[in-house]
Design an enzyme around this catalytic site. Structure first.
Site, PDB file in Angstrom:
ATOM      1  N   GLY A 156       9.986   0.728   6.566  1.00  0.00           N
ATOM      2  CA  GLY A 156       9.552  -0.481   5.894  1.00  0.00           C
ATOM      3  C   GLY A 156       8.352  -0.235   4.996  1.00  0.00           C
ATOM      4  N   LYS A 201       2.639  -3.297   8.539  1.00  0.00           N
ATOM      5  CA  LYS A 201       3.954  -2.758   8.168  1.00  0.00           C
ATOM      6  C   LYS A 201       5.018  -3.800   8.475  1.00  0.00           C
ATOM      7  CE  LYS A 201       5.463   1.483   8.531  1.00  0.00           C
ATOM      8  NZ  LYS A 201       5.954   2.802   9.012  1.00  0.00           N
ATOM      9  N   GLY A 229       7.225   3.462   4.028  1.00  0.00           N
ATOM     10  CA  GLY A 229       7.627   4.453   5.014  1.00  0.00           C
ATOM     11  C   GLY A 229       9.124   4.423   5.235  1.00  0.00           C
ATOM     12  N   LEU A 237       0.817  -1.217   0.000  1.00  0.00           N
ATOM     13  CA  LEU A 237       0.000   0.000   0.000  1.00  0.00           C
ATOM     14  C   LEU A 237       0.851   1.267   0.000  1.00  0.00           C
ATOM     15  CD1 LEU A 237      -2.685  -1.022   2.649  1.00  0.00           C
ATOM     16  CD2 LEU A 237      -2.901  -1.048   0.154  1.00  0.00           C
ATOM     17  N   GLY A 238       2.078   1.155   0.470  1.00  0.00           N
ATOM     18  CA  GLY A 238       2.954   2.320   0.538  1.00  0.00           C
ATOM     19  C   GLY A 238       4.235   1.955   1.257  1.00  0.00           C
ATOM     20  N   ASP A 258      14.395   7.487  24.903  1.00  0.00           N
ATOM     21  CA  ASP A 258      13.115   8.192  24.753  1.00  0.00           C
ATOM     22  C   ASP A 258      12.341   8.157  26.070  1.00  0.00           C
ATOM     23  OD1 ASP A 258      11.239   9.717  23.521  1.00  0.00           O
ATOM     24  OD2 ASP A 258      10.316   8.112  22.376  1.00  0.00           O
ATOM     25  N   VAL A 316       4.235  -1.027   3.884  1.00  0.00           N
ATOM     26  CA  VAL A 316       2.908  -1.349   4.415  1.00  0.00           C
ATOM     27  C   VAL A 316       2.152  -2.185   3.380  1.00  0.00           C
ATOM     28  CG1 VAL A 316       0.735  -0.431   5.291  1.00  0.00           C
ATOM     29  CG2 VAL A 316       2.879   0.783   5.740  1.00  0.00           C
TER      30      VAL A 316
END
Length: 759
Positions: A518, A536, A515, A512-513, A613, A520
């Site tokens: 990685g 993903k 990023g 689908l796309g 984080d 998706v």
């Protein structure tokens, strides 16, 4: 017409270089000059005794200054000492005035970026490598940024520090520091990562009441001395070195060595052409006085050759039998307590005479306490591991794990809680032992009876639970068939195996796309009805992460904590099953940040695990109040300055900074970024607010935006600790061990300096 104007401008760089060469008579490097990255290659001083260039180190090459002694060189300065060693490329003085190491892959490492562009450089005979600006002034020098060594003519200015190296073959920042304290003029040695407090110091010059800052200086005769008040005050630490007729030349240096001892060396070039090295002074003279020479729960003794050895006290064993300096661990379970538990009746006390340990008490008995009362106080306290009895005044202090800075000699007697037979009664005869035996027998019978009853009750409970579970399972199936959406709302989240996701996405067939980490893919889940999902598959993260981890492990070799390994859940490299850490494991956030981890099957490799984080959104709290941390990314508002400004290597102190921000947000009940966003032109940060609050010393309740009752002293201590954590310079921040001790009230919290100005 343009030619007469252009010609003088073109001659200016040549005139400047000529002027510098005449003035200093040692300038041998001009803009554009370069040195290939080969061990031993570099720019030499006029005598040839000092060289600036590439030297071999663990894992590759490093850039630095060395004295060309034989049979091996003596490194006196290292550039970017915590960078991973590399190979290939060249070192060059660029035309824009910087000193760069351009690697074989084309990437640049900045060795020096002076505030004024450098047009020339020189390796001088005093061991100072200097960059010169166009006006012939010094724009940058190695003497101005010492690492672990001072040479003759070099100063350690007020507020400056020397940091030891990891080892003789690795010049990365080691375990100890020598600090020229700006506030009181005292020159003090501490373990790296500790605060400037007396409890952590192990050597000092005793100049803390001098009233003005001092400079540490080494002169050409080998005298190390302190000077201040415009030269009207001096204090010699060493004596002048005696002249030796057989020497053609000699050089003095003072180095904070990897073992935490400050040594003064004399290097003499003999008429035969060989070199002779002598140690003329050491401090401290007793190497067991170096705090940290032995790890936690171990103590130091000197052998016949005055070399330190590390031993475990009674009831403790070495963590690693091959590394005695790595510390000890309790073998008796002393100090491990559960709720409501009292002292273990099977424990006893072992006595260690004439020892010294860091006194960080969890309980204090007044002066005049007897040895029997001191032992009894520890025995009755489940959390007490040992008791220190001051043989001078009889003060008894109870100690918890870890025990620190132990050594033979000193004014203490230590009583250590161990396993085994119960300790003898402090009074009474044999009848007491018979009574104790009868009580133990009766207790055993009672426990057996209780155990049988508990077993029967448990069986009945399990049978009932299974019937209830079967009934609920049938209900859930009916609900799933009737309303899959309702099931999705009420059922808990679950994890899916890789095989399930591969099946749901038809072997990752329909992307689908893409990023940053990685791709998706479209998929369908058929549990309780069909549902379209997006999955993903992490690709770049896994590949880059494993490649980076392998590179770091190779770089670590047998060295140090300087190498940063960022673990995302787990890491596995080749046949070495290195380290598995679950970020959702039990344990407090502070405990996690303070706990070093070891790599198995890699000898002596020592790393720090960073979360990177730390913020409230990544801290979960269960019903028992236990904090757990998640996610690893990095978020604005919680990042230390070295993280986003590139001001230095990102190490464990970055997590300390984030932890300090979390403490301040907890006290203020406001987010750090909210204060910055609403401050307007004032640029008022949460740290600014906290420091102003400390100065005004408002009532504790004014610091809280709730009705919770708190003690003013408790709030002030937390705010002070937080302010130390958010200091701009990493070396000014305490270690997480120190943070825990300060929050527990077991370590004094000095008044913090003001926060750095907003930039």
């Amino acid at each position: 017409m343009a030619k007469p104007l252009d010609l003088p401008l073109l001659l200016i760089p040549v005139m400047v270089v000529t002027l510098i060469s005449v003035s200093f008579a040692q300038t041998n490097v001009t803009s554009g000059a370069s040195v290939q990255a080969v061990a031993g290659a570099g720019w030499s001083s006029p005598s040839g005794h000092f060289v600036f260039g590439f030297y071999a180190t663990d894992g590759g090459l490093a850039v630095g200054v060395w004295l060309a002694t034989a049979p091996s060189i003596t490194v006196t300065w290292t550039a970017s000492r915590n960078d991973t060693p590399a190979t290939g490329g060249a070192l060059r003085l660029t035309y824009d005035g910087r000193l760069l190491w351009t690697g074989a892959n084309g990437q640049d490492r900045t060795v020096a970026a002076p505030p004024q562009p450098a047009v020339a450089a020189a390796m001088r005979d005093d061991g100072n490598f200097v960059l010169y600006a166009a006006n012939a002034t010094v724009a940058w020098s190695t003497f101005a940024a010492p690492t672990d060594t001072l040479l003759a003519g070099q100063d350690l200015a007020p507020g400056a520090q020397l940091f030891s190296s990891v080892s003789a073959t690795s010049r990365a920042t080691g375990k100890y520091r020598l600090t020229n304290q700006l506030n009181d003029g005292n020159l003090v040695m501490y373990p790296a990562g500790t605060m400037n407090v007396a409890a952590a110091a192990y050597w000092d010059t005793g100049t803390f009441q001098i009233g003005f800052p001092l400079t540490l200086r080494l002169d050409a005769s080998g005298v190390l001395y302190l000077v201040g008040n415009n030269g009207s005050y001096t204090k010699n630490l060493t004596k002048a070195s005696a002249a030796q007729a057989v020497e053609q030349a000699h050089y003095h240096r003072v180095t904070l060595d990897p073992d935490g001892v400050l040594r003064s060396y004399r290097h003499g070039l003999l008429s035969s052409g060989g070199w002779k090295t002598d140690v003329e002074w050491i401090g401290p003279s007793d190497r067991c006085h170096v705090k940290g020479a032995c790890g936690f729960n171990s103590y130091c003794v000197l052998d016949r050759d005055a070399q330190p050895s590390c031993l475990c006290p009674p009831g403790f064993d070495l963590i690693d039998a091959g590394d005695a300096a790595g510390g000890c661990t309790a073998s008796s379970g002393a100090g491990e307590c559960t709720a409501g538990q009292r002292a273990d009746p099977g424990s006893s006390m072992a006595t260690m005479q004439n020892v010294s340990w860091a006194d960080t008490p969890c309980g204090v008995l007044a002066a005049g306490t007897s040895a029997a009362d001191c032992q009894a106080a520890c025995m009755s306290d489940c959390f007490c591991v040992a008791a220190l009895l001051d043989t001078n005044d009889g003060t008894c202090t109870k100690q918890q794990l870890p025990l620190r800075y132990g050594r033979a000699g000193g004014g203490y007697t230590m009583f250590v809680k161990t396993g085994g037979a119960a300790s003898p009664a402090l009074g009474g005869g044999g009848g007491g032992n018979h009574h104790h035996h009868r009580l133990r027998r009766a207790s055993t019978v009672a426990l057996v009876c209780v155990g049988l009853l508990t077993f029967v009750a448990l069986c009945a409970l399990l049978a009932s639970a299974r019937l209830l579970w079967l009934n609920q399972r049938m209900v859930r199936r009916r609900v799933a068939l009737a309303d899959a959406e309702a099931l999705d709302e009420e059922a808990p989240l679950r994890s899916y195996s890789y095989e399930e996701l591969e099946h749901a996405t038809y072997s990752f067939r329909h992307p689908l796309g893409r990023g940053a980490l990685g791709t998706v893919f479209k998929g369908t889940l058929r549990r309780g009805g069909e549902r379209t999902v997006a999955v993903k598959r992490l690709e770049k993260l896994v590949e880059d992460g494993e490649r980076e981890f392998q590179r770091e492990v190779r770089a670590i070799g047998r060295t140090s904590h300087r190498n940063l390994v960022r673990l995302l859940g787990f890491c596995h490299v080749g046949a070495n099953r290195l380290l598995v850490y679950d970020y959702m494991s039990n344990g407090s956030l502070a405990d996690f940040l303070s706990r070093p981890k070891f790599l198995s099957k890699i000898p002596n490799a020592y790393i720090w695990v960073m979360h990177c984080d730390v913020k409230p959104q990544n801290i979960l709290m269960d019903a028992a109040g236990t904090t757990k941390i998640t996610s690893v990314r990095g978020t604005r508002g919680y990042l230390a300055s070295e993280w986003y400004r590139g001001a230095g290597p990102v190490m464990v102190k970055a997590d300390v900074y984030s932890y300090g921000v979390v403490l301040l947000e907890t006290v203020a009940c406001r987010r750090s970024m909210e204060m910055e966003e609403t401050a307007g032109e004032e640029e008022r940060t949460l740290a600014d607010w906290a420091y102003e609050w400390l100065l005004v010393k408002s009532e504790a309740k004014s610091a809280m935006s709730s009705d919770e009752t708190v003690e003013a002293a408790e709030v002030e201590r937390v705010v002070r600790v937080a302010m130390w954590c958010v200091q701009a310079e990493p070396q000014s921040r305490p270690s997480m061990d120190g943070v825990i001790l300060m929050l527990q009230g077991r370590l004094e919290v000095p008044f913090p300096p003001p926060p750095p100005a907003s930039s």
